[in-house]
Design an enzyme around this catalytic site. Sequence first.
Site, PDB file in Angstrom:
ATOM      1  N   TRP A  21      45.762 -11.992-114.424  1.00 30.96           N
ATOM      2  CA  TRP A  21      47.100 -12.564-114.376  1.00 30.96           C
ATOM      3  C   TRP A  21      48.103 -11.496-113.929  1.00 30.96           C
ATOM      4  O   TRP A  21      48.037 -10.349-114.377  1.00 30.96           O
ATOM      5  CB  TRP A  21      47.478 -13.087-115.763  1.00 30.96           C
ATOM      6  CG  TRP A  21      48.881 -13.542-115.914  1.00 30.96           C
ATOM      7  CD1 TRP A  21      49.520 -14.501-115.201  1.00 30.96           C
ATOM      8  CD2 TRP A  21      49.818 -13.072-116.890  1.00 30.96           C
ATOM      9  NE1 TRP A  21      50.806 -14.657-115.658  1.00 30.96           N
ATOM     10  CE2 TRP A  21      51.017 -13.793-116.700  1.00 30.96           C
ATOM     11  CE3 TRP A  21      49.760 -12.118-117.912  1.00 30.96           C
ATOM     12  CZ2 TRP A  21      52.161 -13.592-117.486  1.00 30.96           C
ATOM     13  CZ3 TRP A  21      50.889 -11.911-118.699  1.00 30.96           C
ATOM     14  CH2 TRP A  21      52.070 -12.646-118.484  1.00 30.96           C
ATOM     15  N   TYR A  54      47.391 -18.642-111.390  1.00 30.70           N
ATOM     16  CA  TYR A  54      47.689 -17.242-111.095  1.00 30.70           C
ATOM     17  C   TYR A  54      47.776 -17.046-109.584  1.00 30.70           C
ATOM     18  O   TYR A  54      46.807 -17.302-108.858  1.00 30.70           O
ATOM     19  CB  TYR A  54      46.632 -16.313-111.683  1.00 30.70           C
ATOM     20  CG  TYR A  54      46.529 -16.338-113.194  1.00 30.70           C
ATOM     21  CD1 TYR A  54      47.531 -16.880-113.988  1.00 30.70           C
ATOM     22  CD2 TYR A  54      45.409 -15.803-113.835  1.00 30.70           C
ATOM     23  CE1 TYR A  54      47.424 -16.901-115.368  1.00 30.70           C
ATOM     24  CE2 TYR A  54      45.306 -15.807-115.225  1.00 30.70           C
ATOM     25  CZ  TYR A  54      46.318 -16.370-115.983  1.00 30.70           C
ATOM     26  OH  TYR A  54      46.209 -16.387-117.358  1.00 30.70           O
ATOM     27  N   PRO A 207      47.525  -7.737-125.366  1.00 27.67           N
ATOM     28  CA  PRO A 207      47.390  -6.911-126.570  1.00 27.67           C
ATOM     29  C   PRO A 207      48.262  -5.656-126.544  1.00 27.67           C
ATOM     30  O   PRO A 207      48.537  -5.081-127.603  1.00 27.67           O
ATOM     31  CB  PRO A 207      45.901  -6.551-126.592  1.00 27.67           C
ATOM     32  CG  PRO A 207      45.469  -6.640-125.161  1.00 27.67           C
ATOM     33  CD  PRO A 207      46.262  -7.790-124.597  1.00 27.67           C
ATOM     34  N   ALA A 209      51.336  -5.806-125.311  1.00 20.42           N
ATOM     35  CA  ALA A 209      52.692  -6.344-125.211  1.00 20.42           C
ATOM     36  C   ALA A 209      53.304  -6.067-123.846  1.00 20.42           C
ATOM     37  O   ALA A 209      54.376  -5.471-123.716  1.00 20.42           O
ATOM     38  CB  ALA A 209      53.588  -5.798-126.331  1.00 20.42           C
ATOM     39  N   LYS A 216      55.246   3.748-122.514  1.00 17.84           N
ATOM     40  CA  LYS A 216      55.834   4.260-121.271  1.00 17.84           C
ATOM     41  C   LYS A 216      57.302   3.881-121.092  1.00 17.84           C
ATOM     42  O   LYS A 216      57.982   4.443-120.230  1.00 17.84           O
ATOM     43  CB  LYS A 216      55.034   3.779-120.066  1.00 17.84           C
ATOM     44  CG  LYS A 216      55.063   2.279-119.814  1.00 17.84           C
ATOM     45  CD  LYS A 216      54.170   1.944-118.624  1.00 17.84           C
ATOM     46  CE  LYS A 216      54.066   0.446-118.379  1.00 17.84           C
ATOM     47  NZ  LYS A 216      53.146   0.159-117.249  1.00 17.84           N
ATOM     48  N   GLY A 285      44.449  -6.239-118.375  1.00 20.20           N
ATOM     49  CA  GLY A 285      44.635  -6.280-116.931  1.00 20.20           C
ATOM     50  C   GLY A 285      44.704  -4.856-116.421  1.00 20.20           C
ATOM     51  O   GLY A 285      44.729  -3.905-117.200  1.00 20.20           O
ATOM     52  N   GLN A 291      42.839   2.540-115.424  1.00 18.86           N
ATOM     53  CA  GLN A 291      43.368   1.832-116.589  1.00 18.86           C
ATOM     54  C   GLN A 291      42.271   1.058-117.309  1.00 18.86           C
ATOM     55  O   GLN A 291      42.305   0.913-118.529  1.00 18.86           O
ATOM     56  CB  GLN A 291      44.477   0.881-116.152  1.00 18.86           C
ATOM     57  CG  GLN A 291      45.734   1.566-115.670  1.00 18.86           C
ATOM     58  CD  GLN A 291      46.762   0.582-115.144  1.00 18.86           C
ATOM     59  OE1 GLN A 291      46.413  -0.431-114.538  1.00 18.86           O
ATOM     60  NE2 GLN A 291      48.031   0.872-115.358  1.00 18.86           N
TER      61      GLN A 291
END
Length: 336
Positions: A21, A54, A207, A209, A216, A285, A291
């Site tokens: 997404w 999406y 998860p 937020a 960051k 994601g 990441q």
Amino acid sequence: MKFRHLGRSGLKISEIVYGNWLTHGSQVENDTATACVRAALDAGITSFDTADVYANTVAEQVLGDALRGQRRESLEIFTKVYWPTGPKGPNDTGLSRKHIMESINGSLKRLGTDYVDLYQAHRYDHDTPLEETMQAFADVVRQGKALYIGVSEWTADQIRAGHALARDLGVQLISSQPQYSMLWRVIEGEVVPTCAELGVSQIVWSPVAQGVLTGKYAPGQPLPEGSRATDDKGGANMIKRFMDDAVLERVQRLRPIADDLGLSMAQLAVAWVLQNDNVAGAIIGASRPEQVAENVAASGVTLDAGVLAAIDDVLGDAVQSDPGLTAKNAPAGRVV
């Protein structure tokens, strides 16, 4: 990578689920999206979540292309139906039999597969009788186009009603996909207890937020260039509820807790949602392959009671826990 049963079914999914997404077909180029999917596979992720809405169906195509050549039986592929797609005509949305039947065929074509492991109602459709929706889902399962069904952002009462109809129709409603994080705990009061009773698991989204729990975003500081908060394609709108200096200041106070555990802030956030026994998987994601590797390291992490209490003390009233927010944030009528 650890694996967990989805609901009371025999299906196991990776507890870190890769979702696309706001990234595939939108925020990142296709080559980068493919690299992220490959990084997920290399890290042991076998479960992949997407939806027809999406990037207006493009994300499914990108995911299907990225997974091409993989052994299908070794993957769990999830997609969803409800939001407007295509030219957004009067029947290009919702959970009517027409839209469900047409949408599953489109999703399978774009994903390049004969079936999805999990087909989910992306929201509750107040404009279609629930009996019609669940009969259509049951027929999708009987046609072999989906193995199991689930829902996303349904209230506890809606889940209970849908689960009862699915049981009567002889199909398994085994999952709920809500937003859940240290900051957004609205499912804990009603949805989680209801699902635990019914044998339904959570596959939670956001998860971290929307990136806020990575730390960051510093209070009073400019937004990082290229971050979710600067994305005018939808990301900035989704993250704005957390972009308050008082919230961001409390999030920064989580850093010593993460440091003491040898975790990054993102790893702490993902590990936190996985402490809930009703959570089968946390959707992550990525806009860069590295990441993925960072978030996967949260799999198998145990946070003891002292750590969980310390997190609660730090976040305090920054936490949203009103169960009524599930219904409040859902569309009251079909979106066109």
